[in-house]
Design a protein around this motif. Sequence first.
Motif, PDB file in Angstrom:
ATOM      1  N   SER A  13      40.863  51.355 -47.824  1.00  0.00           N
ATOM      2  CA  SER A  13      39.936  51.846 -46.809  1.00  0.00           C
ATOM      3  C   SER A  13      38.675  50.997 -46.745  1.00  0.00           C
ATOM      4  N   THR A  14      37.951  51.145 -45.638  1.00  0.00           N
ATOM      5  CA  THR A  14      36.712  50.391 -45.445  1.00  0.00           C
ATOM      6  C   THR A  14      35.683  50.735 -46.509  1.00  0.00           C
ATOM      7  N   THR A  15      35.513  52.024 -46.796  1.00  0.00           N
ATOM      8  CA  THR A  15      34.469  52.425 -47.737  1.00  0.00           C
ATOM      9  C   THR A  15      34.757  51.933 -49.158  1.00  0.00           C
ATOM     10  N   ALA A  30      25.613  26.570 -44.132  1.00  0.00           N
ATOM     11  CA  ALA A  30      26.412  26.952 -45.298  1.00  0.00           C
ATOM     12  C   ALA A  30      26.644  28.459 -45.311  1.00  0.00           C
ATOM     13  N   GLY A  31      25.620  29.217 -44.906  1.00  0.00           N
ATOM     14  CA  GLY A  31      25.772  30.665 -44.825  1.00  0.00           C
ATOM     15  C   GLY A  31      26.855  31.069 -43.847  1.00  0.00           C
ATOM     16  N   ALA A  32      26.975  30.345 -42.747  1.00  0.00           N
ATOM     17  CA  ALA A  32      28.027  30.630 -41.770  1.00  0.00           C
ATOM     18  C   ALA A  32      29.408  30.338 -42.354  1.00  0.00           C
ATOM     19  N   VAL A  33      29.531  29.245 -43.104  1.00  0.00           N
ATOM     20  CA  VAL A  33      30.812  28.895 -43.735  1.00  0.00           C
ATOM     21  C   VAL A  33      31.219  29.979 -44.727  1.00  0.00           C
ATOM     22  N   PHE A  34      30.273  30.408 -45.570  1.00  0.00           N
ATOM     23  CA  PHE A  34      30.593  31.430 -46.564  1.00  0.00           C
ATOM     24  C   PHE A  34      30.881  32.775 -45.902  1.00  0.00           C
ATOM     25  N   ALA A  35      30.235  33.056 -44.772  1.00  0.00           N
ATOM     26  CA  ALA A  35      30.541  34.288 -44.040  1.00  0.00           C
ATOM     27  C   ALA A  35      31.979  34.268 -43.529  1.00  0.00           C
ATOM     28  N   ALA A  36      32.437  33.095 -43.080  1.00  0.00           N
ATOM     29  CA  ALA A  36      33.824  32.967 -42.629  1.00  0.00           C
ATOM     30  C   ALA A  36      34.789  33.156 -43.798  1.00  0.00           C
ATOM     31  N   CYS A  37      34.441  32.609 -44.957  1.00  0.00           N
ATOM     32  CA  CYS A  37      35.284  32.807 -46.145  1.00  0.00           C
ATOM     33  C   CYS A  37      35.317  34.284 -46.533  1.00  0.00           C
ATOM     34  N   TYR A  38      34.170  34.939 -46.464  1.00  0.00           N
ATOM     35  CA  TYR A  38      34.084  36.370 -46.760  1.00  0.00           C
ATOM     36  C   TYR A  38      35.012  37.170 -45.846  1.00  0.00           C
ATOM     37  N   THR A  39      34.993  36.859 -44.556  1.00  0.00           N
ATOM     38  CA  THR A  39      35.826  37.588 -43.601  1.00  0.00           C
ATOM     39  C   THR A  39      37.305  37.340 -43.852  1.00  0.00           C
ATOM     40  N   ALA A  40      37.671  36.086 -44.153  1.00  0.00           N
ATOM     41  CA  ALA A  40      39.074  35.759 -44.417  1.00  0.00           C
ATOM     42  C   ALA A  40      39.576  36.485 -45.669  1.00  0.00           C
ATOM     43  N   LEU A  41      38.758  36.537 -46.702  1.00  0.00           N
ATOM     44  CA  LEU A  41      39.143  37.238 -47.927  1.00  0.00           C
ATOM     45  C   LEU A  41      39.205  38.745 -47.684  1.00  0.00           C
ATOM     46  N   GLY A  42      38.254  39.245 -46.903  1.00  0.00           N
ATOM     47  CA  GLY A  42      38.250  40.663 -46.586  1.00  0.00           C
ATOM     48  C   GLY A  42      39.466  41.077 -45.791  1.00  0.00           C
ATOM     49  N   GLU A  43      39.961  40.167 -44.948  1.00  0.00           N
ATOM     50  CA  GLU A  43      41.167  40.450 -44.168  1.00  0.00           C
ATOM     51  C   GLU A  43      42.354  40.708 -45.090  1.00  0.00           C
ATOM     52  N   GLN A  44      42.421  39.954 -46.186  1.00  0.00           N
ATOM     53  CA  GLN A  44      43.483  40.150 -47.163  1.00  0.00           C
ATOM     54  C   GLN A  44      43.305  41.484 -47.886  1.00  0.00           C
ATOM     55  N   ALA A  45      42.060  41.781 -48.266  1.00  0.00           N
ATOM     56  CA  ALA A  45      41.795  43.001 -49.031  1.00  0.00           C
ATOM     57  C   ALA A  45      42.039  44.257 -48.210  1.00  0.00           C
ATOM     58  N   VAL A  95      27.062  53.957 -50.342  1.00  0.00           N
ATOM     59  CA  VAL A  95      28.480  54.226 -50.037  1.00  0.00           C
ATOM     60  C   VAL A  95      29.282  54.662 -51.254  1.00  0.00           C
ATOM     61  N   ALA A  96      28.833  54.284 -52.463  1.00  0.00           N
ATOM     62  CA  ALA A  96      29.613  54.593 -53.668  1.00  0.00           C
ATOM     63  C   ALA A  96      29.811  56.092 -53.902  1.00  0.00           C
ATOM     64  N   PRO A  97      28.798  56.953 -53.717  1.00  0.00           N
ATOM     65  CA  PRO A  97      29.028  58.388 -53.946  1.00  0.00           C
ATOM     66  C   PRO A  97      30.148  58.956 -53.085  1.00  0.00           C
ATOM     67  N   PHE A  98      30.242  58.500 -51.839  1.00  0.00           N
ATOM     68  CA  PHE A  98      31.308  58.973 -50.962  1.00  0.00           C
ATOM     69  C   PHE A  98      32.667  58.547 -51.511  1.00  0.00           C
ATOM     70  N   VAL A  99      32.768  57.308 -51.964  1.00  0.00           N
ATOM     71  CA  VAL A  99      34.039  56.808 -52.492  1.00  0.00           C
ATOM     72  C   VAL A  99      34.429  57.568 -53.752  1.00  0.00           C
ATOM     73  N   LEU A 100      33.464  57.806 -54.649  1.00  0.00           N
ATOM     74  CA  LEU A 100      33.763  58.522 -55.886  1.00  0.00           C
ATOM     75  C   LEU A 100      34.187  59.962 -55.610  1.00  0.00           C
ATOM     76  N   ALA A 101      33.637  60.542 -54.523  1.00  0.00           N
ATOM     77  CA  ALA A 101      33.961  61.933 -54.204  1.00  0.00           C
ATOM     78  C   ALA A 101      35.262  62.073 -53.421  1.00  0.00           C
ATOM     79  N   ARG A 102      35.555  61.087 -52.552  1.00  0.00           N
ATOM     80  CA  ARG A 102      36.683  61.253 -51.625  1.00  0.00           C
ATOM     81  C   ARG A 102      37.820  60.248 -51.834  1.00  0.00           C
ATOM     82  N   ARG A 103      37.584  59.169 -52.569  1.00  0.00           N
ATOM     83  CA  ARG A 103      38.585  58.103 -52.663  1.00  0.00           C
ATOM     84  C   ARG A 103      39.059  57.845 -54.091  1.00  0.00           C
TER      85      ARG A 103
END
Length: 318
Positions: free
Chosen positions: A191-193, A171-186, A58-66
Amino acid sequence: MSSGADPSGPGGRGELLATGATAIAVLAVSTSAPLIAFAAAPALAVAFWRNVLATGAVAPFVLARRRPELRLLARPGGRSQAGWSALAGVALAAHFGTWMPSAQLTSVATATALVATQPVWQGLIALAQGRRLPLVTWGGIGLAVLGAVLATGADVGFDAQAVLGDLLALAGAVFAACYTALGEQARQTISTTTYTTICYGVCAAVLLVVCLAGGIQLTGFPGSAWLAVLGLVVGAQLLGHSMFSYALHKIPATTVSVLILLEVPGAALIAWLWLGQVPRTAALPGLGLLLVGVAVVVLGGTRSRTPPPLPPEAGPPA
């Protein structure tokens, strides 16, 4: 006379394509745990390489377009969003660092079902953020927790290693929930990419540090292990997430969230046919109750108009 939408029309064709995309996504994410269990390599090394390759995709697309967006994130006004993205990457590393080893320690069926409890933890995070949860959601949480206890209890009499795998999956499920909550802020302004590039990159960097500190082998694996890594990147990391995102344009998020639970029997079936892992009979009632509880939580979130985000394979790739 036809009573429904014309499948050949724009609406009907779009719905058919979304249904097909959902089916492909469920199949793609169902291969995740079996591939992890199959890979003849340390789970943390597999997690590192799948994130390195995903970042490279995904990084090449971001460097080229974002580039303007990247420059904005470097300024004072955008640094908070960059910080949230980086923190989400740390949480994603913790998710991969716990759930991926669990798939090699306990059965694929149990590991997949326990990590699917993410919406339960997502609901509790929402509660900590000051949101009220409806009674039906609390009922679903109770069912899911009871099911997890029963499934893990069945493993107590089977193998101590399997119990450790169960706990890591939770524990993986708990950290996945934390990941989603933090991602919601970000994701409020970027953009997604761009978000995924930062997140996956930070995740790979954290996992690299952990692997180096723990003396975990990162190279010298057989070809089958590298094929498993590529399968994880193309399947769960890119194809599954992308197809679910596409389906959300035509299918309600709650419906997609419930459909993602099909990953659990899908992964169990693949592990049975491919790896010879027959689900333990004693754990099946608990796993079934757990899935019912998670479905109730997802559906209950709709009534509160703040439904839990998608499980890990549609948020973080599991």
